[in-house]
Design a protein around this motif. Structure first.
Motif, PDB file in Angstrom:
ATOM      1  N   TYR A  15      32.830  40.252  20.701  1.00 25.61           N
ATOM      2  CA  TYR A  15      33.480  41.467  21.231  1.00 25.61           C
ATOM      3  C   TYR A  15      34.535  41.108  22.276  1.00 25.61           C
ATOM      4  CZ  TYR A  15      31.218  41.744  25.876  1.00 25.61           C
ATOM      5  OH  TYR A  15      30.841  41.517  27.172  1.00 25.61           O
ATOM      6  N   ILE A  16      34.351  39.957  22.937  1.00 25.14           N
ATOM      7  CA  ILE A  16      35.293  39.587  24.007  1.00 25.14           C
ATOM      8  C   ILE A  16      36.656  39.215  23.409  1.00 25.14           C
ATOM      9  CG2 ILE A  16      35.741  37.926  25.871  1.00 25.14           C
ATOM     10  CD1 ILE A  16      32.720  37.898  26.410  1.00 25.14           C
ATOM     11  N   ALA A  17      36.645  38.362  22.385  1.00 20.11           N
ATOM     12  CA  ALA A  17      37.913  37.989  21.729  1.00 20.11           C
ATOM     13  C   ALA A  17      38.570  39.213  21.102  1.00 20.11           C
ATOM     14  CB  ALA A  17      37.654  36.919  20.670  1.00 20.11           C
ATOM     15  N   ASP A  18      37.759  40.076  20.469  1.00 17.91           N
ATOM     16  CA  ASP A  18      38.314  41.299  19.865  1.00 17.91           C
ATOM     17  C   ASP A  18      38.976  42.163  20.932  1.00 17.91           C
ATOM     18  OD1 ASP A  18      37.547  40.689  17.291  1.00 17.91           O
ATOM     19  OD2 ASP A  18      35.632  41.766  17.428  1.00 17.91           O
ATOM     20  N   ALA A  19      38.279  42.343  22.057  1.00 21.19           N
ATOM     21  CA  ALA A  19      38.814  43.191  23.129  1.00 21.19           C
ATOM     22  C   ALA A  19      40.152  42.646  23.618  1.00 21.19           C
ATOM     23  CB  ALA A  19      37.813  43.267  24.280  1.00 21.19           C
ATOM     24  N   LEU A  20      40.236  41.339  23.780  1.00 23.18           N
ATOM     25  CA  LEU A  20      41.482  40.724  24.254  1.00 23.18           C
ATOM     26  C   LEU A  20      42.606  40.923  23.227  1.00 23.18           C
ATOM     27  CD1 LEU A  20      39.836  37.498  25.708  1.00 23.18           C
ATOM     28  CD2 LEU A  20      41.201  39.116  27.065  1.00 23.18           C
ATOM     29  N   ARG A  21      42.292  40.738  21.956  1.00 22.48           N
ATOM     30  CA  ARG A  21      43.328  40.906  20.914  1.00 22.48           C
ATOM     31  C   ARG A  21      43.800  42.355  20.849  1.00 22.48           C
ATOM     32  NH1 ARG A  21      39.909  37.201  17.545  1.00 22.48           N
ATOM     33  NH2 ARG A  21      41.005  35.194  17.487  1.00 22.48           N
ATOM     34  N   TRP A  22      42.864  43.290  20.922  1.00 21.03           N
ATOM     35  CA  TRP A  22      43.243  44.708  20.866  1.00 21.03           C
ATOM     36  C   TRP A  22      44.082  45.089  22.087  1.00 21.03           C
ATOM     37  CZ3 TRP A  22      37.455  46.009  19.619  1.00 21.03           C
ATOM     38  CH2 TRP A  22      37.211  45.772  18.254  1.00 21.03           C
ATOM     39  N   ALA A  23      43.708  44.603  23.238  1.00 19.38           N
ATOM     40  CA  ALA A  23      44.472  44.932  24.452  1.00 19.38           C
ATOM     41  C   ALA A  23      45.882  44.340  24.350  1.00 19.38           C
ATOM     42  CB  ALA A  23      43.753  44.396  25.690  1.00 19.38           C
ATOM     43  N   HIS A  24      45.984  43.149  23.818  1.00 18.41           N
ATOM     44  CA  HIS A  24      47.289  42.490  23.696  1.00 18.41           C
ATOM     45  C   HIS A  24      48.204  43.253  22.743  1.00 18.41           C
ATOM     46  CE1 HIS A  24      50.159  39.240  24.004  1.00 18.41           C
ATOM     47  NE2 HIS A  24      50.204  39.151  22.678  1.00 18.41           N
ATOM     48  N   GLU A  25      47.624  43.768  21.652  1.00 16.68           N
ATOM     49  CA  GLU A  25      48.414  44.583  20.718  1.00 16.68           C
ATOM     50  C   GLU A  25      48.990  45.806  21.425  1.00 16.68           C
ATOM     51  OE1 GLU A  25      45.821  43.960  16.700  1.00 16.68           O
ATOM     52  OE2 GLU A  25      46.200  46.052  17.279  1.00 16.68           O
ATOM     53  N   ALA A  26      48.184  46.404  22.285  1.00 10.54           N
ATOM     54  CA  ALA A  26      48.588  47.661  22.925  1.00 10.54           C
ATOM     55  C   ALA A  26      49.577  47.428  24.068  1.00 10.54           C
ATOM     56  CB  ALA A  26      47.354  48.390  23.459  1.00 10.54           C
ATOM     57  N   ASP A  27      49.455  46.330  24.783  1.00  9.42           N
ATOM     58  CA  ASP A  27      50.369  46.028  25.893  1.00  9.42           C
ATOM     59  C   ASP A  27      50.587  44.518  25.941  1.00  9.42           C
ATOM     60  OD1 ASP A  27      51.846  45.652  28.148  1.00  9.42           O
ATOM     61  OD2 ASP A  27      50.553  46.837  29.486  1.00  9.42           O
ATOM     62  N   PRO A  28      51.600  44.044  25.180  1.00 14.47           N
ATOM     63  CA  PRO A  28      51.792  42.589  25.060  1.00 14.47           C
ATOM     64  C   PRO A  28      52.248  41.930  26.362  1.00 14.47           C
ATOM     65  CG  PRO A  28      53.248  43.818  23.547  1.00 14.47           C
ATOM     66  CD  PRO A  28      52.526  44.827  24.373  1.00 14.47           C
ATOM     67  N   HIS A  29      52.702  42.718  27.338  1.00 16.28           N
ATOM     68  CA  HIS A  29      53.227  42.085  28.553  1.00 16.28           C
ATOM     69  C   HIS A  29      52.216  41.977  29.691  1.00 16.28           C
ATOM     70  CE1 HIS A  29      57.044  41.627  26.727  1.00 16.28           C
ATOM     71  NE2 HIS A  29      57.142  42.915  26.473  1.00 16.28           N
ATOM     72  N   ALA A  30      51.183  42.790  29.662  1.00 16.50           N
ATOM     73  CA  ALA A  30      50.162  42.683  30.720  1.00 16.50           C
ATOM     74  C   ALA A  30      49.399  41.382  30.521  1.00 16.50           C
ATOM     75  CB  ALA A  30      49.205  43.863  30.647  1.00 16.50           C
ATOM     76  N   LYS A  31      49.144  40.676  31.600  1.00 21.57           N
ATOM     77  CA  LYS A  31      48.334  39.457  31.495  1.00 21.57           C
ATOM     78  C   LYS A  31      46.869  39.865  31.432  1.00 21.57           C
ATOM     79  CE  LYS A  31      51.662  36.293  32.947  1.00 21.57           C
ATOM     80  NZ  LYS A  31      52.121  35.226  33.805  1.00 21.57           N
ATOM     81  N   LEU A  32      46.181  39.292  30.464  1.00 22.27           N
ATOM     82  CA  LEU A  32      44.816  39.737  30.191  1.00 22.27           C
ATOM     83  C   LEU A  32      43.793  38.818  30.843  1.00 22.27           C
ATOM     84  CD1 LEU A  32      45.278  40.814  26.465  1.00 22.27           C
ATOM     85  CD2 LEU A  32      45.707  42.107  28.578  1.00 22.27           C
TER      86      LEU A  32
END
Ligand code: XIL
Length: 365
Positions: free
Chosen positions: A199-216
């Motif tokens: 779930y952690i990798a998925d969450a990071l990938r989904w967040a990156h799709e939604a806001d590619p410029h925010a550092k995760l």
């Protein structure tokens, strides 16, 4: 919870003494030397304003910030300092799941937008906190059981709707908060139990799709120094990077307590994450103590604040420090740790404590 009046008076005197001892009352080095001719005009001119913590940190290419919370927005004196002294803010509660998605699929950004507007008006960076956490979830999520097929789209939609709303407006997202136990095993949150560690990798990938410029970021407490829990993050982040997962930062919450001792190896810990290729942020710094506060405890607290900030300054990839609010007036500590408090650099009357002066000094003020 609150200090006696004589104690606060004593502390004010102590703060003043520390201030004078540290030479803080002296005119900043940038002031023009007064020539004979201009002496009259010089003395009439206002003294240069001392640099704020935010400005001092900027000279080190870092930010210095404070969390805030919406109930505090009616306190003008509080807001004045929040907006002037700090270059960054984090909403203390407003972006959490219970606040942003109170009913399934129904989003409410009112509280978080209020913090964003304040930050914008005061030219502050904002850290987004937090998308996935086991705590402060809405009842509709915790009051039932979920299958993986049911929970996955709910998690994805939550992450992406919130991250899209703040796209381009937050510098960081604490994508997953507090994923590990103290011994370095995964915390048995609803997300872990239902979806497994992926779930952690998925969450990071989904967040990156939604806001590619925010550092995760991943973010946790008791990971300041070298220990089993920070080791677990070290291994996880190394693996995530090897798998090409968008992870760019590790957040050290920094909720310290005088009675447990200063964590060993903070600088070494920050450095090892930097060497992995992620940046590090000190995200929720406060240093609590068993009440009553004494001048001795406050002096130790000041040293700890200075040491922690110094550890961040020593590593280029440590990008900034955020206090978990700046004044004892609004600290979360007394409500959650009964009998403890006085954790922040300003007292309940918004007056700087020894810790404030110690931080200034480390930042070169
Ligand atoms: C705290 C808030 O400050 C409180 O107002 C709230 O009641 C509980 O949560 N770690 C975190 C933060 O990541 O979100 C927590 O904030 C403090 C501990």
């Amino acid at each position: 919870m609150s200090m006696s009046r004589s104690m606060s008076r004593h502390l004010v005197a102590l703060s003043a003494a520390v201030c004078v001892a540290a030479g803080l009352a002296a005119t900043p080095a940038t002031a023009e030397p007064a020539s004979k001719e201009s002496a009259t005009t010089e003395s009439a001119a206002p003294k240069p304003r001392p640099k704020t913590l935010g400005e001092l940190a900027r000279k080190h290419h870092k930010y210095f910030g404070s969390a805030t919370d919406n109930p505090e927005f009616t306190d003008a004196a509080y807001l004045k300092l929040l907006g002037s002294e700090f270059g960054q803010t984090t909403p203390g509660n407003a972006m959490k799941w219970y606040a942003t998605e109170p009913e399934p699929g129904v989003f409410d950004f009112t509280a978080a937008d209020e913090v964003m507007a304040f930050a914008k008006n005061h030219h502050q960076k904002v850290r987004g906190h937090t998308l996935v956490w086991h705590s402060q979830l809405p009842a509709w999520l915790t009051d039932r059981t979920w299958t993986a097929e049911e929970l996955r789209p709910v998690l994805k939609n939550h992450i992406q709707t919130v991250a899209r709303h703040y796209k381009g407006k937050v510098i960081h997202w604490d994508v997953v908060n507090e994923a590990f136990n103290e011994d370095g095993t995964y915390r048995e949150s609803v997300f872990y139990k239902t979806l497994g560690p992926g779930y952690i990798a998925d969450a990071l990938r989904w967040a990156h799709e939604a806001d590619p410029h925010a550092k995760l970021y991943l973010n946790d407490y008791n990971v300041d120094g070298l220990n089993a829990k920070s080791d677990a993050y070290y291994r996880l982040i190394k693996q995530l990077k090897a798998d090409g997962v968008p992870i760019e930062g590790f957040g050290l919450q920094g909720h310290l307590a005088l009675q447990y001792g200063y964590p060993a190896g903070i600088k070494e810990n920050i450095q090892r994450f930097a060497d992995l290729g992620v940046e590090v942020a000190i995200t929720e710094l406060d240093i609590r103590m068993e009440l009553p506060a004494t001048p001795q405890k406050l002096a130790t607290q000041a040293t700890w604040y200075a040491d922690y900030v110094r550890a961040c300054l020593a590593v280029r990839k440590c990008v900034g420090v955020t206090l978990w609010d700046y004044t004892d007036k609004y600290s979360w500590i007394p409500a959650v740790f009964p009998g403890e408090g006085a954790a922040l650099p300003y007292d309940e009357d918004l007056r700087p404590k020894p810790a404030y002066h110690a931080i200034r000094k480390v930042l070169g003020g």
